[in-house]
Design a protein around this motif. Structure first.
Motif, PDB file in Angstrom:
ATOM      1  N   LEU A  91      34.492  42.141  47.342  1.00 40.58           N
ATOM      2  CA  LEU A  91      34.577  42.418  48.775  1.00 40.58           C
ATOM      3  C   LEU A  91      34.902  41.149  49.563  1.00 40.58           C
ATOM      4  O   LEU A  91      35.707  41.171  50.496  1.00 40.58           O
ATOM      5  CB  LEU A  91      33.251  43.006  49.273  1.00 40.58           C
ATOM      6  CG  LEU A  91      32.916  44.433  48.861  1.00 40.58           C
ATOM      7  CD1 LEU A  91      31.515  44.806  49.326  1.00 40.58           C
ATOM      8  CD2 LEU A  91      33.934  45.412  49.433  1.00 40.58           C
ATOM      9  N   LEU A  92      34.282  40.044  49.164  1.00 41.22           N
ATOM     10  CA  LEU A  92      34.530  38.783  49.866  1.00 41.22           C
ATOM     11  C   LEU A  92      35.937  38.274  49.618  1.00 41.22           C
ATOM     12  O   LEU A  92      36.582  37.722  50.517  1.00 41.22           O
ATOM     13  CB  LEU A  92      33.519  37.724  49.419  1.00 41.22           C
ATOM     14  CG  LEU A  92      32.102  37.842  49.967  1.00 41.22           C
ATOM     15  CD1 LEU A  92      31.262  36.662  49.509  1.00 41.22           C
ATOM     16  CD2 LEU A  92      32.103  37.904  51.488  1.00 41.22           C
ATOM     17  N   ARG A  93      36.422  38.426  48.395  1.00 37.41           N
ATOM     18  CA  ARG A  93      37.775  37.966  48.088  1.00 37.41           C
ATOM     19  C   ARG A  93      38.815  38.790  48.836  1.00 37.41           C
ATOM     20  O   ARG A  93      39.852  38.280  49.262  1.00 37.41           O
ATOM     21  CB  ARG A  93      38.003  38.015  46.585  1.00 37.41           C
ATOM     22  CG  ARG A  93      37.277  36.880  45.864  1.00 37.41           C
ATOM     23  CD  ARG A  93      37.450  36.926  44.370  1.00 37.41           C
ATOM     24  NE  ARG A  93      36.906  35.725  43.746  1.00 37.41           N
ATOM     25  CZ  ARG A  93      36.474  35.653  42.505  1.00 37.41           C
ATOM     26  NH1 ARG A  93      36.523  36.721  41.728  1.00 37.41           N
ATOM     27  NH2 ARG A  93      35.996  34.512  42.021  1.00 37.41           N
ATOM     28  N   GLU A  94      38.530  40.080  49.017  1.00 37.91           N
ATOM     29  CA  GLU A  94      39.445  40.944  49.761  1.00 37.91           C
ATOM     30  C   GLU A  94      39.380  40.656  51.255  1.00 37.91           C
ATOM     31  O   GLU A  94      40.389  40.748  51.957  1.00 37.91           O
ATOM     32  CB  GLU A  94      39.103  42.409  49.505  1.00 37.91           C
ATOM     33  CG  GLU A  94      39.405  42.877  48.089  1.00 37.91           C
ATOM     34  CD  GLU A  94      38.859  44.272  47.840  1.00 37.91           C
ATOM     35  OE1 GLU A  94      38.457  44.938  48.827  1.00 37.91           O
ATOM     36  OE2 GLU A  94      38.813  44.697  46.666  1.00 37.91           O
ATOM     37  N   ASP A  95      38.190  40.312  51.741  1.00 40.48           N
ATOM     38  CA  ASP A  95      38.004  40.114  53.182  1.00 40.48           C
ATOM     39  C   ASP A  95      37.058  38.935  53.420  1.00 40.48           C
ATOM     40  O   ASP A  95      35.859  39.116  53.617  1.00 40.48           O
ATOM     41  CB  ASP A  95      37.430  41.383  53.821  1.00 40.48           C
ATOM     42  CG  ASP A  95      37.319  41.269  55.336  1.00 40.48           C
ATOM     43  OD1 ASP A  95      37.743  40.230  55.891  1.00 40.48           O
ATOM     44  OD2 ASP A  95      36.807  42.212  55.967  1.00 40.48           O
ATOM     45  N   PRO A  96      37.577  37.700  53.431  1.00 38.59           N
ATOM     46  CA  PRO A  96      36.731  36.519  53.647  1.00 38.59           C
ATOM     47  C   PRO A  96      36.015  36.496  55.000  1.00 38.59           C
ATOM     48  O   PRO A  96      35.075  35.721  55.176  1.00 38.59           O
ATOM     49  CB  PRO A  96      37.719  35.354  53.534  1.00 38.59           C
ATOM     50  CG  PRO A  96      38.849  35.884  52.720  1.00 38.59           C
ATOM     51  CD  PRO A  96      38.969  37.324  53.110  1.00 38.59           C
TER      52      PRO A  96
END
Length: 380
Positions: free
Chosen positions: A242-247
């Motif tokens: 999730l973080l890699r998709e949306d920092p």
């Protein structure tokens, strides 16, 4: 109340998972515990009760009293200094003076510098032959450089005091005297110059104590939290994804990671009860030791549904990791900034980051006052 006391602090297992005791601790609002010193204290376990006692004037931070419970057999100057009054109104005076120099604007102004430090350290990291210890190669140097830069510690002196309270105490006294004669654009110089018509100024001893606290707490605890946060994410690929998709979720992720992995045992929160108080229907008598267990507050089911699950999209971010009331952590904004920037740099630049050992091989420090992992071996 449970008849036999628990041993506190609890043992944190490998993989940065929470202790088993935290799953059931809140079945009782108050629990008796034996501390590393051998003394007994009462653990306050529930979120709302913890928030209340943190602001209760009968729950004192001043444990320099006959018969007061001790954290460990040896006294720690950072946590108990008889020349510093940790209770209002004197503590309030010191906090107001500190706040004049340690402002949110000053902290936020560090963000470009923290980004540069993080990027430089990541560059050095990925030039290495993996594996590497993320704690020593990234977390500690980042937090150490940032707090030293804020305080005005020259780069060549930064390794002088690490791991030695005595060395830190002596060094800080020397640095303060140097700043009195040649002030700079740093926090120590600003604190030396702070003056208020009502509150006066920080005494030489107060300034010395607070600078040492800021120095030591300003890098070790945040470095430990950063290492544990990375482990939690690497062992939960769906959350990391999730973080890699949306920092842009990183600030929310930092709050959830703080909730799940407090950056230090609550043993250091030990208080002295100056008068009988009632907590959750239980009377805690005058003279008792009391610990508001912040890590238990973070797992309170009535506040955080399904609390044992890491969820970076969780709506409620009102954890108590930085305490509450008159003793809310002054370094909270700096710690948040560092964690956000440090995670962002790793996620942006090391997309293949992974643990270099099985999670079960990770180990925590043995010290009852240090929750951090000894090493965080990673590869990429």
């Amino acid at each position: 109340m449970t008849s036999s006391p628990l041993r506190f602090p609890f043992s944190w297992p490998a993989t940065a998972e929470p202790p088993e005791e935290l799953a059931t601790l809140r079945e009782e609002p108050v629990v008796r515990a034996t501390l590393p010193s051998g003394d007994e204290a009462f653990l306050v376990t529930r979120y709302e009760d913890i928030r209340r006692v943190l602001s209760d004037p009968r729950v004192s931070r001043n444990r320099d009293r006959p018969g007061a419970a001790r954290m460990t057999v040896q006294k720690t100057k950072v946590f108990q200094n008889p020349k510093i009054d940790r209770d209002p109104p004197e503590h309030t005076r010191m906090r107001r003076l500190m706040a004049k120099a340690f402002t949110a604007t000053r902290v936020e102004g560090l963000r470009p510098h923290v980004r540069q430090v993080a990027d430089d350290l990541v560059t050095d990291l990925i030039k290495r032959e993996p594996p590497a210890d993320l704690h020593e190669a990234y977390a500690v140097p980042l937090t150490l450089q940032v707090i030293c830069g804020l305080l005005g510690v020259p780069p060549e002196d930064q390794a002088r005091f690490r791991g030695s309270l005595g060395e830190a105490w002596q060094y800080m006294g020397e640095l303060i005297e140097a700043k009195r004669h040649e002030p700079g654009d740093d926090l120590i110089s600003a604190l030396i110059g702070v003056h208020d018509e009502n509150d006066g100024r920080l005494s030489a001893h107060e300034l010395h104590v607070w600078c040492v606290i800021l120095l030591l707490a300003g890098f070790e605890t945040t470095a430990s939290q950063l290492g544990s946060s990375v482990v939690l994410l690497l062992t939960r690929p769906e959350q990391l994804g999730l973080l890699r998709e949306d920092p842009s979720l990183i600030p929310e992720a930092v709050e959830e990671l703080l909730r799940c992995q407090i950056a230090g045992h609550s043993l250091s929160m030990l208080r002295y009860v100056t008068d009988d108080i009632e907590v959750g229907g239980v009377t805690i008598p005058r003279g008792s030791g009391l610990i508001p267990v912040l890590e238990s507050a973070g797992f309170d089911e009535s506040v955080f549904p399904d609390p044992m699950r890491l969820d970076i999209t969780r709506e409620n971010k009102q954890h108590l990791v930085f305490s509450a009331g008159p003793h809310f952590c002054m370094g909270a904004a700096l710690a948040r900034l560092e964690l956000q920037v440090a995670l962002d740099a790793l996620i942006r630049r090391v997309p293949t980051l992974r643990l270099a050992v099985p999670p079960s091989a990770l180990r925590h420090h043995d010290s009852p006052l240090d929750l951090g992992l000894r090493e965080v071996p990673v590869a990429w």
